[in-house]
Design an enzyme around this catalytic site. Structure first.
Site, PDB file in Angstrom:
ATOM      1  N   SER A 149     -21.064   2.269  53.563  1.00 50.99           N
ATOM      2  CA  SER A 149     -22.404   1.788  53.866  1.00 50.99           C
ATOM      3  C   SER A 149     -22.981   2.719  54.924  1.00 50.99           C
ATOM      4  CB  SER A 149     -22.337   0.367  54.420  1.00 50.99           C
ATOM      5  OG  SER A 149     -23.546  -0.010  55.051  1.00 50.99           O
ATOM      6  N   TYR A 162     -18.818  -6.800  59.834  1.00 49.55           N
ATOM      7  CA  TYR A 162     -19.035  -6.063  58.582  1.00 49.55           C
ATOM      8  C   TYR A 162     -19.064  -4.560  58.847  1.00 49.55           C
ATOM      9  CZ  TYR A 162     -21.437  -3.939  54.654  1.00 49.55           C
ATOM     10  OH  TYR A 162     -21.779  -3.097  53.616  1.00 49.55           O
TER      11      TYR A 162
END
Length: 298
Positions: A149, A162
């Site tokens: 990401s 996360y």
């Protein structure tokens, strides 16, 4: 093979051999499903997996092999890898796509929530990679594609857990890329920005406050959920359609000489460049302007 123009290195778009068998995790929806379909249509034998095989009926109807695979379950991972190796000798391309996003303030996240986030986003992909590597090394070829990401390069308020899993996945990928290169195995990291998939709904679901508004973080959590749901993960906010992200993943999986990293979307490229160039104080100021923060009591 590469070409050069204006002094810059460019990839060729030719793909890896269409016979390379592909194992993909998290194919029940979103980028995993779209990537499985794209690689199947390029001629690769695709083994599409999910925790619930019933979610893969559409992919099975397309002619793919569908398997149960839970990245937190050793037996299911071993069984999936064994199936591909029985059919083809080795996994040719592993796409570690399965993940979810836990978004909570650091102070209030429970131990089980933290462990579950790392089990799914870090330990599962690493273990699956360990399982496919012996046969890849023996074949002297293979590709590991880790879906990270843009959050692998920075961490906003509410996203510590996360984003830390994506930081970890990138660090492991950097070491692995050098360790397995002598055996003909390539490791690639893909860094999507916000993408319009079911992942967004799951992430937003972890943000909402579960109390009645009297906790110091409740308003912050609700404001964060509103930001992500109504701006960040929308076209208006710059989110990328799953189909566009899929094209980059397929390129990372199949181009003969892949880059170490592929960023997806203008937002990802802009924010990661800012993180690289700005001092911490300046980047913190940028995040304070872009995200809600908890309000101190008066």
């Amino acid at each position: 093979m590469t070409t050069r123009a204006a002094g810059k290195r460019h990839e060729t778009r030719s793909s890896a051999p269409s016979s390379s068998p592909v194992l993909i995790t998290g194919c029940s929806s979103g980028m995993g499903r779209q990537t499985a379909l794209a690689l199947h249509r390029l001629g690769h034998p695709v083994y599409a997996t999910a925790r619930r095989p019933g979610d893969l009926a559409e992919l099975a109807a397309e002619g793919m092999t569908t398997l149960a695979l839970d990245v937190t379950d050793e037996e299911s991972m071993t069984a999936a890898v064994t199936r591909v190796e029985q059919d083809h000798g080795a996994v040719g391309i592993l796409v570690n796509n399965a993940a979810y996003g836990l978004h909570l303030p650091v102070e209030i996240a429970g131990p089980q929530e933290m462990r579950a986030q790392f089990e799914t986003n870090v330990f599962g992909p690493v273990r699956l990679t360990q399982l496919v590597l012996p046969a890849m090394r023996a074949a002297r070829t293979g590709r590991i594609v880790n879906i990270s990401s843009m959050g692998g390069r920075f961490s906003p308020p509410g996203g510590g857990f996360y984003h830390s899993t994506k930081h970890a996945l990138e660090a492991i990928s950097d070491s692995l890329r050098l360790e397995v290169a002598p055996f003909g195995v390539k490791v690639v990291v893909v860094q999507p920005g916000p993408t319009i998939t079911d992942f967004a709904g799951t992430a937003v679901g972890t943000m909402h406050a579960s109390t009645t508004g009297d906790h110091p973080y409740d308003t912050f959590r609700d404001e964060l959920a509103d930001l992500y749901a109504n701006k960040t993960f929308t076209r208006r906010g710059g989110a990328v359609p799953a189909e566009a992200a899929t094209k980059v993943i397929v390129r990372a999986a199949t181009t003969p000489r892949p880059r170490a990293r592929y960023a997806i979307g203008a937002m990802a490229r802009t924010v990661m460049t800012a993180r690289r160039l700005l001092p911490d104080a300046a980047f913190d100021a940028l995040l304070r302007r872009s995200f809600p923060l908890p309000a101190a009591p008066r």
